[in-house]
Design a protein around this motif. Sequence first.
Motif, PDB file in Angstrom:
ATOM      1  N   ALA A 202      -8.534  -4.283   3.069  1.00  0.00           N
ATOM      2  CA  ALA A 202      -7.492  -4.056   2.056  1.00  0.00           C
ATOM      3  C   ALA A 202      -8.062  -3.298   0.868  1.00  0.00           C
ATOM      4  CB  ALA A 202      -6.909  -5.394   1.605  1.00  0.00           C
TER       5      ALA A 202
ATOM      6  N   VAL B 109      -2.046  -6.524  -2.228  1.00  0.00           N
ATOM      7  CA  VAL B 109      -2.703  -6.085  -0.993  1.00  0.00           C
ATOM      8  C   VAL B 109      -3.784  -7.066  -0.552  1.00  0.00           C
ATOM      9  CG1 VAL B 109      -3.988  -4.219   0.107  1.00  0.00           C
ATOM     10  CG2 VAL B 109      -2.211  -3.688  -1.570  1.00  0.00           C
TER      11      VAL B 109
ATOM     12  N   TRP C 181       0.997   4.176  -2.819  1.00  0.00           N
ATOM     13  CA  TRP C 181       0.866   5.606  -2.493  1.00  0.00           C
ATOM     14  C   TRP C 181       2.047   6.394  -3.062  1.00  0.00           C
ATOM     15  CZ3 TRP C 181       3.989   8.862   0.422  1.00  0.00           C
ATOM     16  CH2 TRP C 181       3.443  10.111   0.713  1.00  0.00           C
TER      17      TRP C 181
ATOM     18  N   ILE D 136       0.841  -1.202   0.000  1.00  0.00           N
ATOM     19  CA  ILE D 136       0.000   0.000   0.000  1.00  0.00           C
ATOM     20  C   ILE D 136       0.876   1.253   0.000  1.00  0.00           C
ATOM     21  CG2 ILE D 136      -1.618   1.359   1.400  1.00  0.00           C
ATOM     22  CD1 ILE D 136      -2.882  -1.266   2.280  1.00  0.00           C
TER      23      ILE D 136
ATOM     24  N   TYR E  10      -2.352  -0.206 -10.536  1.00  0.00           N
ATOM     25  CA  TYR E  10      -2.957  -0.254  -9.202  1.00  0.00           C
ATOM     26  C   TYR E  10      -3.843  -1.484  -9.037  1.00  0.00           C
ATOM     27  CZ  TYR E  10      -1.339   4.549  -8.756  1.00  0.00           C
ATOM     28  OH  TYR E  10      -0.553   5.671  -8.693  1.00  0.00           O
TER      29      TYR E  10
ATOM     30  N   ALA F 207      -8.352   0.357   1.822  1.00  0.00           N
ATOM     31  CA  ALA F 207      -7.011   0.947   1.904  1.00  0.00           C
ATOM     32  C   ALA F 207      -6.419   1.152   0.513  1.00  0.00           C
ATOM     33  CB  ALA F 207      -6.103   0.050   2.741  1.00  0.00           C
ATOM     34  N   ALA F 208      -6.597   0.165  -0.375  1.00  0.00           N
ATOM     35  CA  ALA F 208      -6.068   0.287  -1.738  1.00  0.00           C
ATOM     36  C   ALA F 208      -6.758   1.416  -2.495  1.00  0.00           C
ATOM     37  CB  ALA F 208      -6.237  -1.036  -2.476  1.00  0.00           C
TER      38      ALA F 208
ATOM     39  N   THR G 207      -5.259   4.873  -2.355  1.00  0.00           N
ATOM     40  CA  THR G 207      -4.002   5.143  -3.074  1.00  0.00           C
ATOM     41  C   THR G 207      -4.248   5.556  -4.526  1.00  0.00           C
ATOM     42  OG1 THR G 207      -3.713   2.843  -3.837  1.00  0.00           O
ATOM     43  CG2 THR G 207      -2.862   3.400  -1.653  1.00  0.00           C
TER      44      THR G 207
ATOM     45  N   GLY H 225      -3.129  -4.119  -6.240  1.00  0.00           N
ATOM     46  CA  GLY H 225      -4.209  -4.170  -5.270  1.00  0.00           C
ATOM     47  C   GLY H 225      -4.761  -5.567  -5.071  1.00  0.00           C
TER      48      GLY H 225
END
Length: 538
Positions: free
Chosen positions: A272, A258, A237, A233, A250, A275-276, A279, A254
């Motif tokens: 997850a 992730v 970012w 992650i 991504y 959170a992904a 980004t 991801g």
Amino acid sequence: MKGEKIYLADKLTDPIANIIRGEKSGGIILGIFVLIALVLANSPLSDAYFNILDYKLGLPWVEDYFRRFAGVSNWVEENFSGLGQYLGIPFTGGAPHLEFTVSHLINDGLMAIFFFTVGLELKREIFGGELSSPRKAILPIAAAIGGMIVPACIYFLWNRGGEPANGWGIPMATDIAFALGVLYLLGKRAPVSLKIFLTALAIVDDLGAVLVIAFFYTSSISFVNLLIGALIIGFMWLMNRIGVRWLPFYAILGIAGVWVAFLLSGVHATIAAVAAAFTIPYDLKMNPAYYAKKINEYLDKLKKISDYNESTADVKAERLPEEDNEQPRKIKAPIGAQETTVSKANTHFLEKDKDMTEVRDASTANKCSEASPKKVRLSEEQVALLEEIRKNTHKVIPPLHQLEQAMLPFAIFVVLPVFALANAGVSITNIRLDQFYGSVTLGVALGLFVGKILGVVGTTWLMVKLKIATFPEGMNGKHLFGLGLLASIGFTMSMFITSLAFTNPDYAVEAKVGIFVASILGGILGYWWLSRIDKKLK
């Protein structure tokens, strides 16, 4: 070419596209699949329905292949069992680690897509939407917090110990798809400000549910895998800050990075996804004012080329048909006779019917003019200009917006209906009478229906009375009470937390009964109440 050409495929797909774009369609489709699940669970197909949900999916053939041809499985088991325990990945037992039932795969895998879209929406609202301004955000945030705390407290009054106490998070969540679906059924009778307020409240509510799942509904944690997921992650970012805007990059990190890392860590994989989502780049690569200037330049050039092509086409259309411009065809006469022509032979008839000839020529010209658009093709210069417009438009739309618009229909019309189909199937014939008034049933039903109304309405009223915030324009106390009723519709998140909270199927059934009772009452009464209020905006 005049306007836009409509093909048969457009006529077939446009109605479907209009349904997908409809704001209330998601809730309606979700309701239909809830009914289908209930019918399947209480029909002769119930055994097949539950067997499919319990069917295990994995890669057992990989294990068999290793045992038969390479003996890798035994080697891994003998040499890396200690490492596997340290990492939180069991290598022993001969069964593949990534093996799930269909129900588990839907809840942990498919629902990650839904939570990813929730994360995208959260980021958009926090950085550029209703939650970006503290003055606008404070009231729905307070209402959402009150609407989560009060239901949990009411649930605890009925379930203070044992496994039933684990379900305190079930009545905390509002189903945004159902709630907005009911609200949009009212059409213009519901103030726009009420729709915005409910949307902001539901978004904060979703964020609260995600945090509850992350901190309270996670069992054993493998910190090594969690660290790996966190590092990925962080790398995503960093790529965002550098300026990487390629969405497949991504997506690959991801999903393969992730999601798998969080899944193996013990933390629920849906976290997850959220959170992904944070980004994904949200910044603009081109200033909107500069974009407008560039686009106007391209459009002016395109118009000049198009005008030139149309004028050329008009000139060609005004020309006489080719056969009318041909030289008279001579007909050979016998030897010694004077040659004659077709035109001379018909001169008498052409002069006599001169007016009809002019009408025929005009009609032919019109046909050529009507047919000419079919032959219009874009020049290389036009294609180049349109490509520049496309590139610049891509630069001015943030990747987060592009991804959200692309994934939202799939999440609403595929993921959520499949989730409902897998989780809403309650066999009524198997429900005991005492389960209709069991502690879990009462805790969930009262937590949702009473707790949401008290929490949302009470907290909002308190904030307004203390002059910390004010009602949005066009919204009053009566609207607020109707919104509290709609907030008691808690299906998706509530069902999801139910699957995490209980191992005893009896408690899960009680929770689902409570969810159904509260959601149906809240939806019907909310619609009835709001439909009776004077809806004119000041």
